[in-house]
Design a protein around this motif. Sequence first.
Motif, short mmCIF file in Angstrom:
data_model
loop_
_atom_site.label_atom_id
_atom_site.label_comp_id
_atom_site.label_asym_id
_atom_site.label_seq_id
_atom_site.Cartn_x
_atom_site.Cartn_y
_atom_site.Cartn_z
N VAL A 76 0.50 -1.16 -0.15
CA VAL A 76 0.03 0.04 0.00
C VAL A 76 0.98 1.31 -0.25
O VAL A 76 0.63 2.31 -0.36
CB VAL A 76 -0.89 0.00 1.37
N GLN A 123 -2.64 -11.29 -0.49
CA GLN A 123 -3.99 -11.21 0.28
C GLN A 123 -3.95 -10.11 1.33
O GLN A 123 -3.43 -9.11 1.35
CB GLN A 123 -3.79 -12.54 1.30
N PRO A 162 -2.63 -3.08 13.53
CA PRO A 162 -3.69 -2.83 12.93
C PRO A 162 -4.58 -2.18 13.86
O PRO A 162 -5.82 -1.70 13.51
CB PRO A 162 -4.15 -4.62 12.73
N GLY A 174 -2.90 2.10 9.78
CA GLY A 174 -1.69 1.75 9.20
C GLY A 174 -1.74 2.15 7.70
O GLY A 174 -0.54 2.44 7.13
#
Length: 444
Positions: A13, A47, A329, A334
């Motif tokens: 990301v 994933q 998390p 994040g």
Amino acid sequence: MAPLSILIVGCGVAGTPLATFLLSSPQPSQEKPHITVLERASTSRPQGQNVDIRGAGVTIMRKLGIETAVRNAITHEEGVQFVDDWNRVWAENPADKTGKVQTGTSDLEILRGRLADICYLRSRAVSEAVKREGGRGIEYIFSDYLESLEQDGDKVHVRLAKSGEQRSFDLVVGADGLQSRTRRMVWGEAGEQKRVQQVAGMYGAFFSLPKTSTDSLWRRWYSAPGRRGIMVRPSDSRQPDRMTAFMMIMSDSDERLRSAARDGRKGTEVQKKLFAEYFEGLKWECPRFVRELQKADDFYYDMVAQVKMEKWSKGRVVLLGDAGYCASPISGMGTTLALNGAYNLAGALTQHPDNLPAALASYETKMRPIVDLAQKLPLGGRAPYIMNLETAWGLWIRNVIFYFMAWSGVAMLLARFAGPPADAVPVEEFGFKQLEEWQDEEKA
Ligand SMILES: Cc1cc2nc3c(=O)[nH]c(=O)nc-3n(C[C@H](O)[C@H](O)[C@H](O)COP(=O)(O)OP(=O)(O)OC[C@H]3O[C@@H](n4cnc5c(N)ncnc54)[C@H](O)[C@@H]3O)c2cc1C
């Protein structure tokens, strides 16, 4: 001056948004940096389950021109329901769909793999446009990783493990996540225990599973005595018949959980067995989760941890996203931190094109305030101990308190003042070209 050559390790990301912003600088295409993105996985679609984009992250998402693509891919989670052994709902914390109040569910909940994919495809589209204008664009290398990394004053010299190729770059960016190999290679294995600080002895497992009649667009959160819990959450429109699961265990003493985390993907079978052992024989829908986790082919396990470092760069190597400042998390920050980091690092490199030390120092200054805020977990880090209790009695009392908090509106009030600090630091302007809204052609 020759364009900077930059290696970004990690196509997650953080990695590809950095590449996209670097190619959106006002420089002519021929002068833009030469970028290589190296990803260990074989595809750009690894994933990952539900992550959220909040506050400043939303502003940066808009700058990337991916708002439409992201909104088309959200999970539409309605909020969180706390359920007991008999699936009775004790409290509901709804999402604030305006995006103004940061509750546990943001208005932009998306699967991590889908977001990483959107970011990758966005960067590829920008790279193609730069190539058409005579620039170099982005080179992507999948299924490989760094075997060695050495730097002298002028360059970073790396060797790729699988191809054996040797390359040299002006700058290497470690955007390779919580267990960053780049960080370990450059800062040393020795300090890892101090840098990677586990939160409340917590380990988490993420995977997807078939939807059943008890599932809905609400996230259901079940807690069992012994500080164990399961969240089941909606998936996206590409997988309407599936749900996502997050199972967590808190344990300071079970060395097996720690060593399984060190093994990463290699340890999947052991990790699955451990989780099955911890949830075997519990009530609610635990048998379903024990069964499904063993079948899951997208199982992802890690310790819940924060990365704390005094400095995020060393010579010509800099860390980005979870690799440098994972907030865990449970911070809900994040993804927002990863996008912020990508944006600010690209901004700093664009503002100081011929002065790398100045650029890296400026990145540090811009990121430190938001990282510090994001890493301050609710209730001074005690929230996991309050949410995940040791005894059945403790959980019953917690549920009663949650019931009154939700019913009286106190829960929403708390979110208003103590939610994730996504808007606390303003997004600076660096003069990047505003990218047009782009849509994944494969959108559902
Ligand atoms: C498979 C996976 C599943 C996840 N699932 C969740 C989730 O369900 N919920 C949640 O809140 N957070 C999840 N996360 C973490 C979340 O994605 C990050 O907190 C956040 O998005 C910050 O992004 P990042 O780019 O810094 O790191 P990441 O998103 O972790 O990306 C790092 C990238 O680097 C790659 N990589 C790792 N090591 C190497 C190497 N040695 N060489 C080359 N490439 C490498 C990884 O494959 C990955 O693509 C997951 C991360 C991963 C990798």
